[in-house]
Design a protein around this motif. Structure first.
Motif, PDB file in Angstrom:
ATOM      1  N   LEU A  36      11.199   4.273   9.837  1.00  0.00           N
ATOM      2  CA  LEU A  36      10.895   4.600   8.491  1.00  0.00           C
ATOM      3  C   LEU A  36       9.511   3.979   8.091  1.00  0.00           C
ATOM      4  O   LEU A  36       9.478   2.961   7.967  1.00  0.00           O
ATOM      5  CB  LEU A  36      11.998   4.616   7.510  1.00  0.00           C
ATOM      6  N   PHE A  37       8.531   4.708   7.973  1.00  0.00           N
ATOM      7  CA  PHE A  37       7.377   4.207   7.609  1.00  0.00           C
ATOM      8  C   PHE A  37       7.303   3.456   6.156  1.00  0.00           C
ATOM      9  O   PHE A  37       7.421   4.241   5.107  1.00  0.00           O
ATOM     10  CB  PHE A  37       6.505   5.348   7.453  1.00  0.00           C
ATOM     11  N   THR A  38       7.392   2.093   6.268  1.00  0.00           N
ATOM     12  CA  THR A  38       7.887   1.364   4.941  1.00  0.00           C
ATOM     13  C   THR A  38       6.763   0.487   4.794  1.00  0.00           C
ATOM     14  O   THR A  38       5.772   0.054   5.647  1.00  0.00           O
ATOM     15  CB  THR A  38       9.088   0.789   4.955  1.00  0.00           C
TER      16      THR A  38
ATOM     17  N   HIS B  51       5.164   0.828  13.353  1.00  0.00           N
ATOM     18  CA  HIS B  51       5.651   0.894  14.766  1.00  0.00           C
ATOM     19  C   HIS B  51       6.688  -0.068  15.068  1.00  0.00           C
ATOM     20  O   HIS B  51       7.117  -0.236  16.024  1.00  0.00           O
ATOM     21  CB  HIS B  51       4.355   0.572  15.417  1.00  0.00           C
ATOM     22  N   SER B  52       7.126  -0.811  14.099  1.00  0.00           N
ATOM     23  CA  SER B  52       8.089  -1.866  14.429  1.00  0.00           C
ATOM     24  C   SER B  52       9.321  -1.943  13.728  1.00  0.00           C
ATOM     25  O   SER B  52       9.171  -1.198  12.348  1.00  0.00           O
ATOM     26  CB  SER B  52       7.506  -3.288  14.117  1.00  0.00           C
ATOM     27  N   GLU B  53      10.451  -2.161  13.851  1.00  0.00           N
ATOM     28  CA  GLU B  53      11.630  -2.236  13.125  1.00  0.00           C
ATOM     29  C   GLU B  53      12.033  -3.694  12.895  1.00  0.00           C
ATOM     30  O   GLU B  53      13.114  -4.003  12.438  1.00  0.00           O
ATOM     31  CB  GLU B  53      12.796  -1.538  13.701  1.00  0.00           C
ATOM     32  N   ASN B  54      11.039  -4.646  13.486  1.00  0.00           N
ATOM     33  CA  ASN B  54      11.435  -6.161  13.269  1.00  0.00           C
ATOM     34  C   ASN B  54      10.933  -6.541  11.655  1.00  0.00           C
ATOM     35  O   ASN B  54       9.539  -6.796  11.403  1.00  0.00           O
ATOM     36  CB  ASN B  54      10.700  -6.982  14.222  1.00  0.00           C
ATOM     37  N   ASP B  55      11.959  -6.592  10.832  1.00  0.00           N
ATOM     38  CA  ASP B  55      11.649  -7.062   9.485  1.00  0.00           C
ATOM     39  C   ASP B  55      10.727  -8.503   9.466  1.00  0.00           C
ATOM     40  O   ASP B  55       9.950  -8.517   8.716  1.00  0.00           O
ATOM     41  CB  ASP B  55      12.598  -7.025   8.556  1.00  0.00           C
ATOM     42  N   ARG B  56      11.049  -9.296  10.325  1.00  0.00           N
ATOM     43  CA  ARG B  56      10.442 -10.643  10.141  1.00  0.00           C
ATOM     44  C   ARG B  56       8.969 -10.681  10.593  1.00  0.00           C
ATOM     45  O   ARG B  56       8.100 -11.124   9.999  1.00  0.00           O
ATOM     46  CB  ARG B  56      11.070 -11.676  11.166  1.00  0.00           C
TER      47      ARG B  56
ATOM     48  N   THR C  91      12.681  -6.034  -1.134  1.00  0.00           N
ATOM     49  CA  THR C  91      14.020  -6.433  -1.698  1.00  0.00           C
ATOM     50  C   THR C  91      14.560  -4.874  -1.795  1.00  0.00           C
ATOM     51  O   THR C  91      15.823  -4.636  -1.416  1.00  0.00           O
ATOM     52  CB  THR C  91      13.812  -6.904  -3.184  1.00  0.00           C
ATOM     53  N   LEU C  92      13.871  -3.873  -2.330  1.00  0.00           N
ATOM     54  CA  LEU C  92      14.459  -2.664  -2.302  1.00  0.00           C
ATOM     55  C   LEU C  92      14.823  -2.054  -1.184  1.00  0.00           C
ATOM     56  O   LEU C  92      15.689  -1.293  -0.684  1.00  0.00           O
ATOM     57  CB  LEU C  92      13.523  -1.662  -3.104  1.00  0.00           C
ATOM     58  N   ALA C  93      13.905  -2.557   0.030  1.00  0.00           N
ATOM     59  CA  ALA C  93      14.322  -1.979   1.532  1.00  0.00           C
ATOM     60  C   ALA C  93      15.474  -2.068   2.122  1.00  0.00           C
ATOM     61  O   ALA C  93      16.284  -1.588   2.791  1.00  0.00           O
ATOM     62  CB  ALA C  93      13.195  -2.626   2.635  1.00  0.00           C
TER      63      ALA C  93
ATOM     64  N   THR D 223      11.554  13.326  17.084  1.00  0.00           N
ATOM     65  CA  THR D 223      10.347  13.722  16.662  1.00  0.00           C
ATOM     66  C   THR D 223       9.567  13.076  15.532  1.00  0.00           C
ATOM     67  O   THR D 223       8.484  12.587  15.470  1.00  0.00           O
ATOM     68  CB  THR D 223      10.827  15.031  15.719  1.00  0.00           C
ATOM     69  N   ALA D 224      10.482  12.238  14.559  1.00  0.00           N
ATOM     70  CA  ALA D 224       9.773  11.325  13.754  1.00  0.00           C
ATOM     71  C   ALA D 224       8.986  10.086  14.353  1.00  0.00           C
ATOM     72  O   ALA D 224       7.964   9.824  13.974  1.00  0.00           O
ATOM     73  CB  ALA D 224      10.918  10.660  12.609  1.00  0.00           C
ATOM     74  N   SER D 225       9.791   9.486  15.099  1.00  0.00           N
ATOM     75  CA  SER D 225       8.969   8.479  16.162  1.00  0.00           C
ATOM     76  C   SER D 225       7.673   9.023  16.765  1.00  0.00           C
ATOM     77  O   SER D 225       6.684   8.409  16.495  1.00  0.00           O
ATOM     78  CB  SER D 225       9.793   8.027  17.100  1.00  0.00           C
ATOM     79  N   ALA D 226       7.798  10.343  17.349  1.00  0.00           N
ATOM     80  CA  ALA D 226       6.536  10.509  17.949  1.00  0.00           C
ATOM     81  C   ALA D 226       5.509  11.017  16.849  1.00  0.00           C
ATOM     82  O   ALA D 226       4.285  10.865  17.224  1.00  0.00           O
ATOM     83  CB  ALA D 226       6.886  12.094  18.556  1.00  0.00           C
ATOM     84  N   PHE D 227       5.870  11.432  15.842  1.00  0.00           N
ATOM     85  CA  PHE D 227       4.871  11.779  14.666  1.00  0.00           C
ATOM     86  C   PHE D 227       4.063  10.329  14.210  1.00  0.00           C
ATOM     87  O   PHE D 227       3.050  10.477  14.173  1.00  0.00           O
ATOM     88  CB  PHE D 227       5.550  12.148  13.432  1.00  0.00           C
TER      89      PHE D 227
END
Length: 323
Positions: free
Chosen positions: A3-5, A56-61, A117-119, A309-313
């Motif tokens: 998710l683009f955050t 491009h990453s899901e690594n929050d740190r 925090t909301l994430a 498809t979301a990741s490819a986008f």
């Protein structure tokens, strides 16, 4: 699915002076202009590295470390600008840039801290996800305001000092990247929120099915059917990205349409059979199990298609930026 955050609009001084004479900024207006722009470009590079990592990453740190890099670069830029004297009594441009840097620092130190925090709770509900996106957009609006003000101050400074402005190749590249990021971010929100909203409704179906609660399942079927109709129509009305790329939108729409079909057919049959769960024949049990198997297969199929498809986008429209 990524998710683009944690993505911000970033202001960019759209133009820099043509190569100035080899004089100190205090004596040459072009060099003075470029000294301010150089600080802004260095900050923007850090900003876009953060954005790229968030996309491009899901690594929050790692994402948080990139945010902190922006904060440190911001502090350094502010310190340098605060030690830069006014140019021959003209201080509007420098002060506008300082205000812009201070706003950016506030956004990355406070506003994005709130976003982070909301994430952690964004998946709790549709309302929580909406608050998460709203916090992002509020931060972006603050940056947009200072972007306009500092650009106007730069234009007035150039006019007062009698020099023209020309866009550098580097600035044009960074500006194009930043604009693309905003465009992608906005479109993803338009697709993701209806998809996420429907997912929250569909959880009721699974809960009722697991509990073998016929009344709850029927109520969930009706609610999900209505929400799926709404979501499918909402997504069908959304144009493709940049008017042509329909893949991401279609994946979310197809997920909704799957529930439209199931709620109007298999789930109706399941609801009727569940009402008589204590008197089911062997054939009835096989029918229900068959519908459940179909449901699970279809749900897995369309969820996987959406995630791919979301990741490819994201991979297609948000280039990786490491430098």
């Amino acid at each position: 699915m990524r998710l683009f955050t944690q993505v911000a609009s970033v202001y960019l001084l759209a133009a820099i002076a043509r190569p100035a004479a080899a004089q100190a900024p205090a004596q040459d207006p072009g060099a003075y202009n470029n000294a301010i722009v150089a600080e802004q470009v260095d900050l923007l590079k850090k900003n876009l590295r953060y954005i790229s990592k968030a996309a491009h990453s899901e690594n929050d740190r790692k994402i948080e470390n990139r945010r902190l890099e922006v904060v440190e670069q911001n502090k350094l830029a502010l310190s340098r600008l605060q030690h830069l004297a006014a140019f021959k009594g003209n201080d509007e441009f420098r002060l506008a840039a300082i205000r812009a840097f201070k706003t950016t620092l506030d956004v990355y130190s406070a506003d994005f801290k709130q976003v982070n925090t909301l994430a952690s709770t964004r998946s709790d509900s549709y309302e929580a996800m909406q608050r998460f996106f709203d916090a992002q957009e509020a931060a972006n609006k603050k940056l947009a305001v200072v972007s306009d003000s500092v650009d106007a101050a730069q234009q007035r400074f150039a006019k007062a000092q009698g020099f023209s402005l020309s866009t550098s190749r580097e600035s044009a590249k960074l500006s194009a990247y930043a604009k693309a990021v905003d465009e992608v971010n906005h479109y993803q929100h338009e697709v993701f929120l209806p998809y996420f909203r429907l997912q929250k409704f569909t959880a009721r179906l699974s809960d009722a099915l697991n509990a073998q609660d016929a009344a709850a399942f029927e109520a969930a079927r009706v609610a999900v059917g209505a929400e799926a109709d709404k979501t499918a129509a909402e997504l069908a009305a959304l144009p493709g990205f940049r008017g042509k790329d329909m893949a991401y939108r279609n994946a979310a729409r197809d997920y909704a349409n799957m529930y439209v079909v199931l709620c109007a057919n298999q789930f109706v049959q399941m609801a009727e059979l569940m009402k008589n769960k204590d008197h089911l024949t062997k054939a009835d049990v096989q029918t229900i199990n068959g519908h459940i198997a179909t449901f699970n297969q279809q749900r897995q199929k369309y969820n996987d298609a959406y995630n791919r498809t979301a990741s490819a986008f994201m991979d297609t429209y948000v280039p990786v930026m490491n430098d």
